[in-house]
Every structure is written in structure tokens, then in C-alpha cells.
Design a protein around this motif. Structure first.
Motif, PDB file in Angstrom:
ATOM      1  N   HIS A  38      32.588  22.764  -6.291  1.00  0.00           N
ATOM      2  CA  HIS A  38      32.508  22.380  -4.874  1.00  0.00           C
ATOM      3  C   HIS A  38      31.378  23.140  -4.190  1.00  0.00           C
ATOM      4  O   HIS A  38      30.657  22.592  -3.352  1.00  0.00           O
ATOM      5  N   ARG A  41      27.934  21.891  -5.347  1.00  0.00           N
ATOM      6  CA  ARG A  41      27.604  20.633  -4.660  1.00  0.00           C
ATOM      7  C   ARG A  41      26.882  20.903  -3.343  1.00  0.00           C
ATOM      8  O   ARG A  41      26.028  20.127  -2.907  1.00  0.00           O
ATOM      9  N   TRP A  64      31.881  15.810  -8.822  1.00  0.00           N
ATOM     10  CA  TRP A  64      31.498  15.718  -7.407  1.00  0.00           C
ATOM     11  C   TRP A  64      30.107  16.304  -7.176  1.00  0.00           C
ATOM     12  O   TRP A  64      29.394  15.862  -6.294  1.00  0.00           O
ATOM     13  N   THR A  65      29.713  17.278  -7.994  1.00  0.00           N
ATOM     14  CA  THR A  65      28.353  17.815  -7.899  1.00  0.00           C
ATOM     15  C   THR A  65      27.361  16.796  -8.427  1.00  0.00           C
ATOM     16  O   THR A  65      26.310  16.557  -7.817  1.00  0.00           O
ATOM     17  N   ALA A  68      26.912  14.003  -5.860  1.00  0.00           N
ATOM     18  CA  ALA A  68      26.057  14.396  -4.729  1.00  0.00           C
ATOM     19  C   ALA A  68      24.589  14.358  -5.143  1.00  0.00           C
ATOM     20  O   ALA A  68      23.739  13.873  -4.395  1.00  0.00           O
TER      21      ALA A  68
END
Length: 140
Positions: A38, A41, A64-65, A68
Motif C-alpha cells: 500500500h 503504491r 494494487w501497486t 497504480a
């Protein structure tokens, strides 16, 4: 930043991160190698981050990284074309503003999205009302 770290990957963390006054400068230097995905990211949000770092983050272990990075216009075009074919990154990559128009059309064609021809678009004026089985909307 302590609040963001405490919130983790929650909706509240996203709201804090998207706030206009959320710190952006220096995030890459501080968080690109952080053990938490997180936080890594966040490095993508740094306005001074290099395309090389964006490319590295597009291969990060945390999805999620990678997402992004796939949506960032600084991602090199060669890598952007690669991530279009990775299922968990295709949506982010398909929305990347750096994707050339012709390739965007190809992505839409592969997804089965129909092309609209100008003749099919409604003209000026109100849109036609579709009546249901009970008559016009609102009983009029």
C-alpha cells in the motif's frame, strides 16, 4: 501519513490519499522500497517519479501497486502494451491516457465493445421516451 498507514488498504485510506492536500512530493523517495505494498503504491503519486521507477512498480508483488503503475501515463509505452494483456492490470492499462488512440480502439474491439457511428448518435433535442407496459413514466 500515520493516518494513512493505520488505515491500510481501506476505503478511508483511499479517500485520504485522493484528498487534494495529501502529500505527493517526495513519496517515491520515501516509499518506493517500503515493505508494505500500500505504501509502495503511493510512490506512483509522486509528480517527480521517473518512468523507470513506474515500470519497476508495474512488476511489484502487490497487485494494487501494479495497478497504480499500469494506469500512470509515465509508464513506458512498451511496458504499457505488455500490461494490457495481464488480466489484473488490463483495466488500469486500458484507461491509461498515454495509450495511443488506435490501440485504445483495439482494446475496445477485443473486449467486444461496439463502435458507435456518428449516424447512430441521437441528434439535438430531447432523447425519445421509451414507454413501459404501464405507459409513460410518472403516469403522464
Amino acid at each position: 501519513m500515520r493516518v494513512f498507514a493505520r488505515l491500510g488498504g481501506t476505503f478511508s485510506a483511499w479517500m485520504a490519499e485522493s484528498h487534494p492536500r495529501f502529500l505527493r512530493e517526495g513519496l517515491a523517495a520515501r516509499y518506493a522500497d517500503h515493505p508494505d505494498g500500500h505504501c509502495r503504491r503511493l510512490a506512483v503519486r509522486d509528480p517527480a517519479v521517473s518512468p523507470a521507477l513506474i515500470e519497476r512498480l508495474s512488476r511489484d508483488p502487490a497487485v494494487w501497486t501494479r495497478q497504480a503503475a499500469a494506469g500512470d501515463p509515465r509508464l513506458p509505452l512498451r511496458r504499457l502494451r505488455e500490461v494490457l494483456h495481464v488480466p489484473e492490470l488490463a483495466s488500469s492499462a486500458g484507461g491509461n491516457p498515454a495509450l495511443p488512440e488506435g490501440e485504445t480502439a483495439a482494446v475496445l474491439d477485443r473486449a467486444g465493445v461496439p463502435a458507435w457511428l456518428p449516424a447512430e448518435l441521437p441528434g439535438p433535442g430531447p432523447l425519445p421516451v421509451r414507454e413501459g407496459r404501464d405507459g409513460p413514466p410518472n403516469g403522464t
